[in-house]
Design an enzyme around this catalytic site. Structure first.
Site, mmCIF file in Angstrom:
data_model
loop_
_atom_site.group_PDB
_atom_site.id
_atom_site.type_symbol
_atom_site.label_atom_id
_atom_site.label_comp_id
_atom_site.label_asym_id
_atom_site.label_seq_id
_atom_site.Cartn_x
_atom_site.Cartn_y
_atom_site.Cartn_z
ATOM 1 C CB CYS A 54 -13.334 3.061 0.827
ATOM 2 S SG CYS A 54 -13.635 2.219 2.383
ATOM 3 C CG HIS A 63 -10.898 6.215 1.574
ATOM 4 N ND1 HIS A 63 -11.977 6.544 2.362
ATOM 5 C CD2 HIS A 63 -10.503 4.973 1.956
ATOM 6 C CE1 HIS A 63 -12.220 5.534 3.189
ATOM 7 N NE2 HIS A 63 -11.345 4.583 2.958
ATOM 8 C CG ASN A 108 -12.081 4.049 6.511
ATOM 9 O OD1 ASN A 108 -12.998 4.508 5.824
ATOM 10 N ND2 ASN A 108 -11.308 3.061 6.101
HETATM 11 O O1 UT7 Z 1 -11.140 1.823 3.800
HETATM 12 C C1 UT7 Z 1 -10.541 0.674 3.306
HETATM 13 C C2 UT7 Z 1 -9.111 0.820 3.251
HETATM 14 N N1 UT7 Z 1 -8.479 0.351 4.474
HETATM 15 C C3 UT7 Z 1 -7.263 0.737 4.755
HETATM 16 O O2 UT7 Z 1 -6.715 1.524 4.038
HETATM 17 C C4 UT7 Z 1 -6.530 0.123 5.922
HETATM 18 C C5 UT7 Z 1 -5.097 -0.131 5.514
HETATM 19 N N2 UT7 Z 1 -4.286 -0.702 6.591
HETATM 20 C C6 UT7 Z 1 -3.885 0.050 7.646
HETATM 21 O O3 UT7 Z 1 -4.212 1.216 7.736
HETATM 22 C C7 UT7 Z 1 -2.942 -0.580 8.651
HETATM 23 O O4 UT7 Z 1 -2.463 -1.814 8.144
HETATM 24 C C8 UT7 Z 1 -3.614 -0.821 10.040
HETATM 25 C C9 UT7 Z 1 -3.839 0.505 10.721
HETATM 26 C C10 UT7 Z 1 -4.930 -1.553 9.864
HETATM 27 C C11 UT7 Z 1 -2.674 -1.649 10.916
HETATM 28 O O5 UT7 Z 1 -1.414 -1.008 11.047
HETATM 29 P P1 UT7 Z 1 -0.076 -1.850 10.888
HETATM 30 O O6 UT7 Z 1 1.051 -0.915 11.120
HETATM 31 O O7 UT7 Z 1 -0.141 -2.541 9.536
HETATM 32 O O8 UT7 Z 1 -0.163 -2.849 12.109
HETATM 33 P P2 UT7 Z 1 -0.172 -4.447 12.101
HETATM 34 O O9 UT7 Z 1 -1.484 -4.952 11.572
HETATM 35 O O10 UT7 Z 1 1.068 -4.950 11.483
HETATM 36 O O11 UT7 Z 1 -0.105 -4.740 13.634
HETATM 37 C C12 UT7 Z 1 1.090 -4.465 14.397
HETATM 38 C C13 UT7 Z 1 0.907 -4.965 15.798
HETATM 39 C C14 UT7 Z 1 0.438 -6.417 15.875
HETATM 40 O O12 UT7 Z 1 1.063 -6.998 16.994
HETATM 41 P P3 UT7 Z 1 2.319 -7.986 16.792
HETATM 42 O O13 UT7 Z 1 1.831 -9.086 15.899
HETATM 43 O O14 UT7 Z 1 3.363 -7.136 16.136
HETATM 44 O O15 UT7 Z 1 2.643 -8.383 18.185
HETATM 45 C C15 UT7 Z 1 -1.052 -6.299 16.143
HETATM 46 O O16 UT7 Z 1 -1.569 -7.410 16.825
HETATM 47 O O17 UT7 Z 1 -0.120 -4.206 16.453
HETATM 48 C C16 UT7 Z 1 -1.106 -5.075 17.006
HETATM 49 N N3 UT7 Z 1 -2.385 -4.398 16.918
HETATM 50 C C17 UT7 Z 1 -2.832 -3.537 17.864
HETATM 51 N N4 UT7 Z 1 -2.292 -3.136 19.024
HETATM 52 C C18 UT7 Z 1 -2.987 -2.233 19.750
HETATM 53 C C19 UT7 Z 1 -3.314 -4.455 15.908
HETATM 54 N N5 UT7 Z 1 -4.342 -3.646 16.202
HETATM 55 C C20 UT7 Z 1 -4.067 -3.071 17.409
HETATM 56 C C21 UT7 Z 1 -4.756 -2.137 18.208
HETATM 57 N N6 UT7 Z 1 -4.177 -1.752 19.360
HETATM 58 N N7 UT7 Z 1 -5.924 -1.618 17.845
#
Ligand code: UT7
Length: 335
Positions: free
Chosen positions: A116, A258, A288
């Protein structure tokens, strides 16, 4: 950054996206997710996905044609094509294929891989070729089709990415250097946070020797780690590039990050104290798009009349490697 006899100007931009739109509701029929979760966590509403008969080379060439036209050039004027991508049609690279589609017969072409950060790294690379006097007209393309490489059963990644391409034309100028400052970094210690890795598999040959005949796995990401990394490093790298340009945050007309996550964009803008009116975002429409996201957002903002000639743009890419970088440039059609 010290005054140069030779500078560079970005004289044209273009972009292209596949026609197929997948909304958050469409994704909720594939994996256990919802529009509400995706939108509140990322700001994404929909993304464009390439169908099986659309190549990255074709999409990138479409973006390039528009950029070359805006610059008032023809493909045969281009000296160098840099394709920033992690999802080439061919592991040997796709830049030469694009050269052929464009009929840019006077250009040398190569791929650059920095995930990216690829477009920012490509722009900085183009500038070095221009400053050294080797090339005068360089086409930089950021194009990616991560839909090919995400696991469509993994809700933690498949909801985030989309396909697209964006391009800019960089030209030598002796009047002013419009690339005002830049900074770029890598940290391989954090390499395991975001991968599209080769899966090693032994193949035993008849003569008793062994070779590796595996294949590439799906994209994997430790989302929280990348999120924290982005919020810490992106403001730093922008400030670093600004200080090289001898400018301050107040000089920035537009911030184009980005487009990974609206929450990251908001947090970085807040840390830098850049008001939301100066922040360009289209993550809701495209998700993205990796190396394509910055030139795609730039192109939309230029064509809609937001970014005007003379405006100062701060841009930062970040992602796998891990890699991150920033450029401060003055938007200018004039050479
Ligand atoms: O281009 C390269 C650069 N990449 C990035 O910049 C990505 C950076 N990271 C992010 O943008 C965020 O970390 C994400 C959008 C990927 C995830 O958001 P988050 O607020 O960090 O969520 P999380 O991974 O902590 O997940 C929270 C909860 C989890 O459930 P529990 O463990 O709290 O019960 C996940 O299992 O959300 C759950 N979850 C989902 N639920 C519904 C994860 N993905 C999904 C989904 N739909 N798609």
């Amino acid at each position: 950054m010290k005054e140069l006899d030779i500078g560079m100007a970005i004289t044209g931009c273009g972009s292209a996206t596949p026609k197929q739109i997948m909304t958050n509701n469409d994704i909720s029929h594939l994996v256990d997710t919802s529009d509400e979760w995706i939108y509140t966590r990322t700001g994404i509403k929909e993304r464009r996905l390439a169908t099986n008969n659309l190549s990255l080379s074709d999409l990138s060439a479409e973006a390039a044609v528009k950029g070359i036209a805006m610059a008032g050039l023809s493909p045969s004027d281009i000296d160098l094509i840099i394709l920033a991508t992690s999802t080439a049609d061919d592991l040997f690279g796709s830049a030469s294929k694009i050269q052929n589609i464009l009929k840019a017969e006077n250009a040398v072409a190569f791929d650059l891989t920095a995930a990216c950060s690829g477009f920012v790294f490509g722009l900085i690379t183009a500038a070095q070729f221009i400053y050294s006097g080797v090339y005068q007209k360089v086409l930089v393309i950021g194009g990616d089709m991560l839909s090919r490489w995400v696991n469509w059963s993994d809700r933690t990644t498949c909801v985030l990415f989309g396909d697209g391409a964006g391009a800019v034309v960089c030209q030598r100028t002796t009047k002013n250097n419009h690339l005002l400052g830049f900074a770029m970094y890598s940290d391989g210690k954090q390499n395991q946070s975001l991968n599209l890795a080769y899966n090693f598999q032994a193949k035993f040959l008849k003569n008793g020797m062994v070779v590796n005949q595996g294949n590439y796995q799906f994209l994997t990401m430790k989302g929280k780690e990348i999120y924290r990394f982005a919020i810490e490093k992106v403001p730093e790298v922008i400030e670093n590039a600004l200080s090289k340009a001898e400018l301050t945050v107040d000089d920035i007309d537009w911030l184009i990050l980005h487009q990974a996550n609206q929450r990251i964009i908001n947090a970085v803008a807040k840390k830098l104290k850049i008001p939301s009116e100066k922040v360009i975002s289209n993550v809701s429409k495209y998700g993205n798009t990796s190396a394509a996201s910055i030139p795609l957002a730039l192109d939309e903002a230029v064509r809609s009349g937001k970014i005007k000639s003379g405006n100062i743009v701060a841009s930062s890419g970040f992602g796998a490697g891990l890699t991150w970088g920033a450029v401060i440039f003055r938007w200018s059609i004039e050479v």
